[in-house]
Design an enzyme around this catalytic site. Structure first.
Site, PDB file in Angstrom:
ATOM      1  N   LYS A   9      34.070  50.190  40.320  1.00 39.88           N
ATOM      2  CA  LYS A   9      34.888  49.783  39.157  1.00 39.88           C
ATOM      3  C   LYS A   9      35.703  50.943  38.610  1.00 39.88           C
ATOM      4  O   LYS A   9      36.764  50.736  38.020  1.00 39.88           O
ATOM      5  CB  LYS A   9      33.997  49.247  38.041  1.00 39.88           C
TER       6      LYS A   9
HETATM    7  C1  LIG Z   1      27.952  47.488  42.696  1.00 35.60           C
HETATM    8  C2  LIG Z   1      28.713  46.222  42.849  1.00 35.60           C
HETATM    9  N1  LIG Z   1      28.868  45.729  44.073  1.00 35.60           N
HETATM   10  C3  LIG Z   1      29.543  44.569  44.276  1.00 35.60           C
HETATM   11  C4  LIG Z   1      30.059  43.854  43.214  1.00 35.60           C
HETATM   12  C5  LIG Z   1      30.820  42.601  43.505  1.00 35.60           C
HETATM   13  O1  LIG Z   1      32.210  42.836  43.376  1.00 35.60           O
HETATM   14  P1  LIG Z   1      33.181  41.667  43.006  1.00 35.60           P
HETATM   15  O2  LIG Z   1      32.706  41.107  41.729  1.00 35.60           O
HETATM   16  O3  LIG Z   1      34.511  42.297  42.899  1.00 35.60           O
HETATM   17  O4  LIG Z   1      33.097  40.659  44.097  1.00 35.60           O
HETATM   18  C6  LIG Z   1      29.887  44.331  41.914  1.00 35.60           C
HETATM   19  C7  LIG Z   1      30.387  43.647  40.707  1.00 35.60           C
HETATM   20  O5  LIG Z   1      31.304  42.983  40.619  1.00 35.60           O
HETATM   21  C8  LIG Z   1      29.239  45.556  41.736  1.00 35.60           C
HETATM   22  O6  LIG Z   1      29.117  46.078  40.517  1.00 35.60           O
HETATM   23  N1  LIG Z   2      29.783  43.080  38.882  1.00 38.28           N
HETATM   24  C1  LIG Z   2      30.617  43.144  37.753  1.00 38.28           C
HETATM   25  C2  LIG Z   2      30.900  41.815  37.159  1.00 38.28           C
HETATM   26  C3  LIG Z   2      32.264  41.754  36.551  1.00 38.28           C
HETATM   27  O1  LIG Z   2      33.196  41.864  37.567  1.00 38.28           O
HETATM   28  P1  LIG Z   2      34.715  42.196  37.361  1.00 38.28           P
HETATM   29  O2  LIG Z   2      35.106  42.893  38.620  1.00 38.28           O
HETATM   30  O3  LIG Z   2      35.397  40.905  37.166  1.00 38.28           O
HETATM   31  O4  LIG Z   2      34.876  43.074  36.168  1.00 38.28           O
HETATM   32  C4  LIG Z   2      29.998  44.128  36.769  1.00 38.28           C
HETATM   33  O5  LIG Z   2      29.331  45.020  37.236  1.00 38.28           O
HETATM   34  O6  LIG Z   2      30.168  44.018  35.591  1.00 38.28           O
END
Ligand SMILES: Cc1ncc(COP(=O)(O)O)c(C=O)c1O
Ligand SMILES: N[C@@H](CCOP(=O)(O)O)C(=O)O
Length: 462
Positions: free
Chosen positions: A112
């Protein structure tokens, strides 16, 4: 560059407007009206550039001149100077043709940071230019929250409210959020799950009366700028391994679908990608949909990969919009049905998705087994989310000849419990997090009720 809604009813917006909002007024998500594309030469020219320079080339067409080039480049350079690795997201070779894309070298140790270090700076730039203040509301299953706080806390024109599911994030994840005692940072533990938190954030975008006219901005991947910034590492990894001259494949631990969707956008812009593998934990709606056309909700399960404990996957809507040939009414009808009953995709869009996407679901016992196995074979200690990707890459890979890049979405130190359960003594936090487990925390606990949350935001914003 104009942005349109996936439901086809909201007004088109400019880049600045799309960044400074969240959802479209018709309940949809914004996507570019037309996608820029990379020629083979443009891709080939990126090989060997710094991450920031690749980011500038990928992001510039989406900004459409609304930030001048010098400022945009500077914001990008500043954003990525916060990473502890010069390559920002380095590739690590695991075996003959399997690579990990390490996305955890940012300030909060998860993927993120890549988008939120930049989004915080872009928001600050636009708000200062306008002389405006804004309120951020975000939902987190553990990683977005701290990355958003870290990306935005220095912006004096922003108050940031992050909703996380009470007792359902790891201790390190919670403390990364709740020990930031800045005046503009507010953490709320919701007595519910991530889907409840995300639903309240979305409902707040739909009716913003509680804010008396103050602008509400999203930091979740419903904000297009998140997707835009996440595209960059697909391009950077692809050209590092030989694109455009050879195809690559990606395996992506997935839940809210923002990460893998960004990869798909890079592919649509010209990056040669053979296959995207969607890896899920036991909350496997994405896998069930892609494999069995079972687009139906099930009770959310708490797993060892808590950041992926999500059932209602926001960005799947953006993919559906593409698969349904940009028919907003068809997307709206399908998602309306999904709210109330098990739904299924029409044959043609599903077939289109299956041309590029495969999937695999990994339960908790397998996550532990994979953490041990990957360590034995490669020396890498995977976090539980990356472990789902590692196993999915092995099981769903189309061929051995195409380089497979598995996204290592978080650092194992964020999930010490899972690592210990897998039989390891634990993982040390990096030096910049020293003392995290002893610091004072501040957060409110609220019921999963929209009124209570909106009242909290209205009363605490500055
Ligand atoms: C460590 C981690 N891996 C994978 C994901 C999944 O990613 P996405 O939500 O973009 O599919 C998340 C949260 O979204 C995450 O925090
Ligand atoms: N896994 C995410 C959930 C939110 O996902 P986002 O990519 O839409 O912000 C988290 O860790 O908060």
């Amino acid at each position: 560059m104009r942005y349109i809604s996936t439901r086809g009813e909201a007004p088109a917006l400019s880049f600045e407007e799309v960044v400074l909002t969240g959802m479209a007024s018709d309940g949809g998500l914004y996507v570019p009206e037309t996608l820029p594309s990379f020629t083979r030469d443009a891709l080939a020219d990126m090989a060997g550039l710094s991450y920031a320079d690749i980011a500038f080339r990928v992001i510039k067409p989406f900004v459409g001149g609304e930030i001048d080039d010098t400022t945009l480049h500077q914001l990008i350079v500043e954003a990525y100077s916060t990473f502890s690795h010069d390559a920002v997201v380095p590739l690590r070779q695991l075996d003959a043709n399997h690579f990990l894309l390490e996305q955890f070298h940012g300030p909060t140790l998860a993927f993120k940071d890549v988008a939120l270090q930049l989004l915080g700076r872009i928001l600050d730039h636009f708000l200062k230019k306008r002389g405006e203040r804004a309120v951020i509301m975000g939902a987190t299953s553990g990683d977005t929250g701290s990355a958003a706080i870290e990306g935005c806390r220095h912006c004096d024109n922003l108050d940031i409210f992050i909703l996380h599911p009470h007792n359902r994030v790891s201790e390190v994840q919670r403390r990364q959020m709740t020990t930031v005692l800045a005046d503009n940072v507010f953490n709320v533990a919701i007595e519910g799950n991530f889907d409840d938190a995300q639903a309240m954030v979305k409902a707040s975008f739909a009716d913003q009366a509680f804010l008396d006219g103050t602008r509400l901005v999203a930091v979740n991947s419903i904000n297009w700028a998140r997707i835009m910034a996440q595209m960059v590492y697909y391009v950077a990894a692809g050209v590092a391994l030989g694109a455009p001259h050879r195809e690559v494949s990606f395996c992506v631990p997935s839940a809210n679908f923002g990460n893998v969707f960004a990869g798909y956008m890079a592919y649509k812009m010209g990056l040669p990608v053979k296959q995207f593998i969607v890896a899920t934990n036991a909350n496997d709606i994405l896998h069930r949909t892609l494999a069995d056309n079972d687009f139906s909700r099930r009770e959310l399960e708490a797993t060892l990969a808590p950041s992926m404990d999500i059932v209602v996957s926001s960005n799947f809507e953006r993919l559906l919009f593409d698969a349904y040939d940009r028919d907003g009414a068809a997307v709206a009808a399908l998602l309306e049905r999904f709210q109330h009953e098990p739904a299924a995709l029409a044959e043609a869009p599903l077939a289109k998705l299956r041309e590029k996407f495969s999937s695999h679901s990994v339960d908790d016992a397998t996550i532990l087994e994979v953490i041990r196995e990957a360590h034995r074979r490669t020396g890498e200690l995977l976090d539980p989310h990356t472990a789902t990707g590692y196993r999915a890459a092995e099981r769903a890979r189309a061929n051995a000849a195409t380089p497979m890049i598995t996204l290592a979405t978080a650092h194992p130190a964020k999930f010490a419990d899972a690592v210990i359960e897998a039989g390891f003594p634990g993982v040390e936090l990096p030096p910049h997090m020293e003392g995290l487990l002893e610091r004072e925390e501040r957060f409110a606990v609220l019921p999963a009720e929209l009124d209570a949350v909106q009242r909290f935001v209205a009363e605490n914003r500055r």
